[in-house]
Design an enzyme around this catalytic site. Structure first.
Site, short mmCIF file in Angstrom:
data_model
loop_
_atom_site.label_atom_id
_atom_site.label_comp_id
_atom_site.label_asym_id
_atom_site.label_seq_id
_atom_site.Cartn_x
_atom_site.Cartn_y
_atom_site.Cartn_z
CD GLU A 197 -2.87 -0.95 2.46
OE1 GLU A 197 -2.87 0.08 3.16
OE2 GLU A 197 -3.62 -1.92 2.68
CD GLU A 208 -9.66 -0.56 -0.65
OE1 GLU A 208 -8.58 -1.17 -0.68
OE2 GLU A 208 -10.51 -0.71 0.26
O1 KIV Z 1 -6.24 -6.95 1.82
C1 KIV Z 1 -6.98 -7.02 0.82
O2 KIV Z 1 -7.83 -7.91 0.71
C2 KIV Z 1 -6.79 -6.03 -0.22
C3 KIV Z 1 -7.77 -6.01 -1.35
C4 KIV Z 1 -9.05 -5.48 -0.90
C5 KIV Z 1 -7.25 -5.29 -2.53
O3 KIV Z 1 -5.91 -5.25 -0.15
#
Ligand code: KIV
Length: 266
Positions: free
Chosen positions: A116, A183
């Site tokens: 991220e 997202e």
């Molecule tokens: O942790 C997760 O499941 C994610 C997805 C929602 C992309 O990062």
């Protein structure tokens, strides 16, 4: 289906074929996702919420993520397996990031990691890519930043934040990311980002004009029912069906119906 790799995904984008990604955290569900022909299995840190029952994704540890990746690995034959770098596994420095990302590949059997963050993680994406660890980026609503963002909120609504997201996507591509998760960003912005980069964008709450879609498997199957984000869709009701089956078992035991002759030895 043929084994999916990073190159397959780039080709899919260039041929305008949609890409699919779902989360899975263990053998049986990874097997289901793989058999259904999904391109990417993501061992997401969302497991902190949907498997471990936490309020957000912050508590899950590196050891736990590796444990779940190993289980999922045994269920995957064709999909690309991606391990999600948990909170504080890469934020404290490049050495941590390299060691932890390496664990996903060496111990977990993953073929890539997800990270991220935008401009602030460019050095991490560069370092991992240089170490031959393929990186999937994740921008927009980044759940590990929930305390800064003040909740699970749509990102990039102003011109300034939208421009920053476009800049981040381009920077991440230049740093070596092979795909970018978007997202909770407005539809038009997701389209602009998708047109600005040559690597695939995978949307979750980013509308239809992206290169692929990702969902949390337990939302899709109706297993996690604490809340359903606006962008998710339930395709099954496994929690309700499961409770119904368990009630039936309880009833049959109480009434002396189970076990019957078929389940008993002579
Ligand atoms: O942790 C997760 O499941 C994610 C997805 C929602 C992309 O990062």
């Amino acid at each position: 289906m043929k084994k999916i790799n990073v190159q397959t995904l780039l080709k899919k984008k260039s041929e305008r074929q949609k890409i699919t990604m779902l989360t899975a955290y263990d053998y049986p569900f990874a097997r289901m996702v793989d058999e259904a022909g999904i391109d990417i299995v993501l061992v997401g840190d969302s497991l902190a919420m949907v498997v471990q029952g936490h309020e957000n994704t912050l508590p899950v540890t590196m050891d736990e993520m590796v444990y779940h990746t190993k289980m999922a690995k045994r269920g995957v034959t064709d999909a690309l397996l991606v391990g999600d770098m948990p909170f504080m596994s890469y934020q404290a420095g490049l050495s941590d990031a390299l060691k932890n990302a390496g664990r996903f590949l060496k111990e977990g059997g993953a073929e890539a990691v997800k990270i991220e963050g935008g401009l602030e993680v460019l050095p991490v994406v560069q370092a991992l890519s240089s170490a031959e660890i393929p990186v999937m980026s994740h921008i927009g609503l980044t759940p590990q930043a929930i305390h800064r963002m003040g909740g699970f909120k749509v990102q990039g609504r102003t011109e300034e934040t939208a421009n920053r997201l476009i800049e981040e996507a381009k920077g991440l591509e230049d740093a070596g990311a092979f795909a970018i998760v978007l997202e909770a960003v407005p539809v038009d912005l997701a389209k602009r980002i998708t047109e600005s980069v040559s690597v695939p964008t995978l949307g979750i709450g980013a509308g239809p004009y992206v290169d692929g879609q990702v969902l949390v498997l337990y939302d899709l199957l109706g297993i996690f029912e604490r809340f359903l984000p606006k962008f998710a869709k339930r395709y099954a009701h496994m929690k309700e069906d499961g409770i119904q089956a368990i009630r039936q078992f309880r009833d049959e035991v109480e009434k002396g119906i189970f076990p019957g002759a078929d389940q008993s030895f002579k």
